[in-house]
Structure formats: C-alpha cells, structure tokens
Design an enzyme around this catalytic site. Sequence first.
Site, PDB file in Angstrom:
ATOM      1  N   THR A  88      27.111 -53.923 -50.785  1.00  0.00           N
ATOM      2  CA  THR A  88      28.493 -53.707 -51.254  1.00  0.00           C
ATOM      3  C   THR A  88      29.327 -54.869 -50.696  1.00  0.00           C
ATOM      4  O   THR A  88      30.188 -54.656 -49.838  1.00  0.00           O
ATOM      5  CB  THR A  88      29.043 -52.350 -50.762  1.00  0.00           C
ATOM      6  OG1 THR A  88      28.839 -52.259 -49.340  1.00  0.00           O
ATOM      7  CG2 THR A  88      28.367 -51.179 -51.434  1.00  0.00           C
ATOM      8  N   CYS A 260      29.327 -57.506 -42.589  1.00  0.00           N
ATOM      9  CA  CYS A 260      29.991 -56.212 -42.341  1.00  0.00           C
ATOM     10  C   CYS A 260      31.396 -56.323 -41.758  1.00  0.00           C
ATOM     11  O   CYS A 260      32.340 -55.790 -42.329  1.00  0.00           O
ATOM     12  CB  CYS A 260      29.126 -55.370 -41.414  1.00  0.00           C
ATOM     13  SG  CYS A 260      27.585 -54.863 -42.168  1.00  0.00           S
ATOM     14  N   ARG A 326      25.803 -64.904 -44.359  1.00  0.00           N
ATOM     15  CA  ARG A 326      26.988 -64.352 -45.018  1.00  0.00           C
ATOM     16  C   ARG A 326      28.205 -64.414 -44.074  1.00  0.00           C
ATOM     17  O   ARG A 326      28.145 -63.977 -42.941  1.00  0.00           O
ATOM     18  CB  ARG A 326      26.713 -62.904 -45.464  1.00  0.00           C
ATOM     19  CG  ARG A 326      25.703 -62.838 -46.592  1.00  0.00           C
ATOM     20  CD  ARG A 326      25.367 -61.415 -47.003  1.00  0.00           C
ATOM     21  NE  ARG A 326      24.514 -60.748 -46.046  1.00  0.00           N
ATOM     22  CZ  ARG A 326      23.991 -59.532 -46.222  1.00  0.00           C
ATOM     23  NH1 ARG A 326      24.239 -58.863 -47.344  1.00  0.00           N
ATOM     24  NH2 ARG A 326      23.219 -58.988 -45.313  1.00  0.00           N
TER      25      ARG A 326
HETATM   26  N1  LIG Z   1      23.454 -55.838 -42.763  1.00  0.00           N
HETATM   27  C1  LIG Z   1      23.939 -55.028 -41.842  1.00  0.00           C
HETATM   28  O1  LIG Z   1      23.953 -55.322 -40.647  1.00  0.00           O
HETATM   29  C2  LIG Z   1      24.485 -53.672 -42.248  1.00  0.00           C
HETATM   30  C3  LIG Z   1      24.684 -52.698 -41.259  1.00  0.00           C
HETATM   31  C4  LIG Z   1      25.187 -51.460 -41.649  1.00  0.00           C
HETATM   32  C5  LIG Z   1      25.517 -51.229 -42.979  1.00  0.00           C
HETATM   33  N2  LIG Z   1      25.355 -52.210 -43.903  1.00  0.00           N
HETATM   34  C6  LIG Z   1      25.692 -51.915 -45.289  1.00  0.00           C
HETATM   35  O2  LIG Z   1      24.469 -51.593 -45.950  1.00  0.00           O
HETATM   36  C7  LIG Z   1      24.475 -52.095 -47.292  1.00  0.00           C
HETATM   37  C8  LIG Z   1      23.303 -53.033 -47.505  1.00  0.00           C
HETATM   38  O3  LIG Z   1      23.450 -54.152 -46.653  1.00  0.00           O
HETATM   39  P1  LIG Z   1      22.294 -55.235 -46.521  1.00  0.00           P
HETATM   40  O4  LIG Z   1      22.740 -56.187 -45.488  1.00  0.00           O
HETATM   41  O5  LIG Z   1      20.985 -54.561 -46.391  1.00  0.00           O
HETATM   42  O6  LIG Z   1      22.405 -55.922 -47.968  1.00  0.00           O
HETATM   43  P2  LIG Z   1      21.372 -56.920 -48.667  1.00  0.00           P
HETATM   44  O7  LIG Z   1      22.157 -57.715 -49.639  1.00  0.00           O
HETATM   45  O8  LIG Z   1      20.553 -57.616 -47.633  1.00  0.00           O
HETATM   46  O9  LIG Z   1      20.383 -55.956 -49.444  1.00  0.00           O
HETATM   47  C9  LIG Z   1      20.724 -55.247 -50.607  1.00  0.00           C
HETATM   48  C10 LIG Z   1      19.489 -55.240 -51.502  1.00  0.00           C
HETATM   49  O10 LIG Z   1      19.691 -54.333 -52.590  1.00  0.00           O
HETATM   50  C11 LIG Z   1      19.110 -54.905 -53.735  1.00  0.00           C
HETATM   51  N3  LIG Z   1      19.658 -54.277 -54.953  1.00  0.00           N
HETATM   52  C12 LIG Z   1      20.869 -54.492 -55.530  1.00  0.00           C
HETATM   53  N4  LIG Z   1      21.012 -53.706 -56.612  1.00  0.00           N
HETATM   54  C13 LIG Z   1      19.861 -52.983 -56.717  1.00  0.00           C
HETATM   55  C14 LIG Z   1      19.406 -51.990 -57.626  1.00  0.00           C
HETATM   56  N5  LIG Z   1      20.168 -51.572 -58.633  1.00  0.00           N
HETATM   57  N6  LIG Z   1      18.176 -51.475 -57.437  1.00  0.00           N
HETATM   58  C15 LIG Z   1      17.402 -51.873 -56.414  1.00  0.00           C
HETATM   59  N7  LIG Z   1      17.781 -52.807 -55.520  1.00  0.00           N
HETATM   60  C16 LIG Z   1      19.001 -53.360 -55.662  1.00  0.00           C
HETATM   61  C17 LIG Z   1      19.458 -56.383 -53.606  1.00  0.00           C
HETATM   62  O11 LIG Z   1      18.653 -57.188 -54.440  1.00  0.00           O
HETATM   63  C18 LIG Z   1      19.194 -56.607 -52.119  1.00  0.00           C
HETATM   64  O12 LIG Z   1      17.849 -56.958 -51.864  1.00  0.00           O
HETATM   65  C19 LIG Z   1      25.846 -52.740 -47.474  1.00  0.00           C
HETATM   66  O13 LIG Z   1      26.731 -51.795 -48.016  1.00  0.00           O
HETATM   67  C20 LIG Z   1      26.258 -53.095 -46.059  1.00  0.00           C
HETATM   68  O14 LIG Z   1      27.655 -53.170 -45.918  1.00  0.00           O
HETATM   69  C21 LIG Z   1      24.819 -53.414 -43.571  1.00  0.00           C
END
Ligand SMILES: NC(=O)c1ccc[n+]([C@@H]2O[C@H](COP(=O)([O-])OP(=O)(O)OC[C@H]3O[C@@H](n4cnc5c(N)ncnc54)[C@H](O)[C@@H]3O)[C@@H](O)[C@H]2O)c1
Length: 432
Positions: A88, A260, A326
Amino acid sequence: MIESYHLTVVGAGYVGLATAIGLASKGHTIDLMEVRSDRLEALRAGELPIHEPGMDAAFADPAIRARVHPVSGLPDGPSDLILVCVGTPMGENGRSDLRQLQSALEAARPLVQSGVPLVIRSTLPAGSNDQIVRWAGGDQTRIFSNPEFLAQGRALEDFLAPSRVVIGTFPEADPAALAVVKAVLGGGSCPLLVVTVAEADLIKNGSNAYLALKLSYANELAVLCEELGADVMTVIEGIGLDPRLGRKYMQPGFGFGGSCLPKDLRSITNVGRDLGLEMHVTSAASEANESHQRRFARRVISVLPPGSKRVAMLGLAFKAGTDDVRSSPALRVAELLIGRGLEVVGYDPFAAHDAALALPGLRLAATAEEALAGAGVAVIGTESPEFIDLDWRAIAATMASPVVVDGRRVLDGSTMRALGFRYEAVGAPTSA
Ligand SMILES: NC(=O)c1ccc[n+]([C@@H]2O[C@H](COP(=O)([O-])OP(=O)(O)OC[C@H]3O[C@@H](n4cnc5c(N)ncnc54)[C@H](O)[C@@H]3O)[C@@H](O)[C@H]2O)c1
C-alpha cells in the site's frame, strides 16, 4: 501441538514472505500468491527474492520450503484463511495507493464469498474500511484487519515473536472466523487485542507515526547540536537515561526512510485533514524529515574540496541490512547532489541493483574501496558494519582528499582524525 491449517498468503514481499515462512515454520501449509513473475521464479528455484537476515536460512529448511507453494493465481484447493500482504505504497499525493489491495481483494472474492475468512495484514489508512469490504465483495463479519509491526532487517524474528497481535473486527464478527484468525496469528505469549477495524488501523498508523516523530526529534536535536558545538550522542545518552523517555528510536541521522514511516506519517496527517483536523505534530515531522535530508546534502557540498566533483556514497538502502531503497534518505541525498552537478558513486552490500533502478544518474561501484578511490568526500549513508571495518588508513591514500561525512554516527571521530581525515558527523561539532 497446534492445529495445522491450509492458508493463502497474498503478496510475496517483506511482510508476505515473513508471514508465509513464519506460518510454515509453525506447521501450516501455505499457498503463496504473487503477481510478479521474477519473485515467483526465484521462490520456485528455492531462492528468496528479497534480502532479509535469517529468512533465507529458514526457507532453506526442506520441511519449511515443502509447505510453501508459490502460485500465480487463486489456488484450486481448500483454504482456511486468506492473509493479504500486498503493498500500500505512498501515492503521488501523499496518500496510500490502494490499487494493489483492490486487485488482491477482487481476486480473492470467490474464496471470500464461499465463506473463507480474510485478514488484511497490509497497512491500511484509518477510515478505508467501507471500500475494503466492497472490494472483497464479502460479508464484513468474516473480514479482519491484522496490521503487521515487523521491522525490516529482523522481519521473520519479529513475525515469530511480536510485541502484540492486533485483530480489528467489523461489527458482528463471525465467532468461528475470529477463532481461526486467533488460532493462526495468536497463541504466543504476547498480548492479543481484539478491537474495531478503525482502532486496529490507528494503532498501526499511530505506532509508525510515533516512531517517525522520535527519529525526527533526534535529528532536530542533532541540527541544534551542530550549531551549538555540542555532541548529540552525549545529549541523547543523557536524555535516554530518563525511564520515561528511553533511548530507542533516538539514533540521530540525516532523515528516516523506508516504505512505512514516511508513508504512515503522511497518511495519518491526511486522514486527519480529511476530517477537518489540523495535524500539527505529524505534518511538522514530515517537513522536518525532508529538511534534514536537504541540510545534509548542503553539508556534504560544503566540505567538498575545491575542484572535486566526486562523492562516494556508502550505503544506498533506507537502512543497513536490507536491499530496500524505498524512500531511502541516502538515495535522496545522492539525487540532490547529482542535481547540483556532482558525480555520485554509490556502494551498498545488498541494494545496488534496486538503487540503480531508482536513481538512474547514480554510478555504482562493486566495492566500497572502488567507490572511494578518487572521491573528494566519503558519505556514510547507512549504519552497515562493513563501513566500520574498512581499512581507512589505506583508503585515505586513494581518495582525492581524505574527508568523511558520517551521516549515521558509526565511525569513531578521533580514530578517523588520527588517520588524517577531516571527519564531520551529523550532530557533532564541526572539526577544524
Ligand atoms: N516492509 C515493512 O517493513 C512493513 C512492516 C509492516 C507493515 N508493512 C505493510 O505491509 C504491506 C506490504 O509491505 P511489503 O514491504 O511487504 O511490500 P512489498 O512491495 O515488498 O510486497 C508486496 C507484494 O505484493 C505483490 N502483489 C501486489 N498485488 C498483488 C496481487 N493482486 N496478488 C498477489 N500479489 C500481489 C507485489 O508484487 C509484491 O511482491 C504494506 O501495506 C506495508 O505498509 C510493511
């Protein structure tokens, strides 16, 4: 012995992989759904598509790997629970871009409508509840929000030993569905909070925004220390001894980044503004963060010796130990320096590939030594231990001028000066 479930995890990023591998290590079977073919191919070849300490070792365990099935679409088989972990990211307007979530929820609709409960582990901006239910096309009584609090660099560890598990529910939540969610995600020794969806999302947004405030505050103190000839490390040590305040998230630097903190700070500000509220504190912290990065770039320029146009940037990720660029402050500073006509040669142990994609004008070096050779100034952009262990004595002779600007306070100033460097650091008195 815990009950073993068949789970569908959507999204194989930092959170999705920690979720899938963490739950597989507890004995559950996982269909890991991902739209990016490069990530799917890596996983099918037994490799992780991201760098995350400890996670590759867990994924190399044959018993864990055998329980994780990478899939490109909704699995045909049964599912007891869907866990949505898609991105997101912050959109152009500073608001969370929910397009990945919309497509994931629409894809999951057949399962949701057949009665499978769904939890959203992605970070939701508070107040986005109605459209979530609409996209999932399902009965809101079986949809839950379960924000993840992990920190990159220790993602699997944090997933397996969380500080708390928060489950956000819509009114009249289905008790059987909630029981499955609790069985899969709870069960440890940490507190489990069952709250409303709005409260769950605010706990997540509010936690990240608070961490960002602390970092911004430490960085602001660093600026003040520079002007007053004081050392911020000493000041923060003194502040942190107060048990009401503590030392955590008070490490000074030239700005915070990642996917984040900057996003959640902006998100909570915008959610408040949409409600007609002036969010003084969070909006000031966002502005402060941008100004700290600009100030740091000016400081680097100010110590560049006459005639030198080359800067070595050691560390390109948003923090050490990850490949994630990012909102990386180091890349933002590199961008500002390139914009001023300087040549920036970057090095990072894990993030070089993604940094090059994110900032096309950046030159890359294969080693720190290569980046430093011929540079007029060395900038420490992340707290990677590798930079502490460099042979700085030998490096001094290869640089155009021995100048270091330590943006993360990882080097020892007196040692560097004894080696003949001009050593400048965030929050430290300027050297002669
Ligand atoms: N990275 C962190 O440290 C962290 C910590 C806590 C919460 N979050 C939250 O968790 C969420 C994910 O973060 P992230 O860092 O893992 O993101 P990311 O971008 O690394 O991973 C997201 C994945 O989802 C996949 N994706 C997108 N649409 C899809 C679909 N329709 N079907 C299947 N796969 C799909 C993307 O290709 C990508 O590989 C975000 O909302 C983020 O704010 C992240």
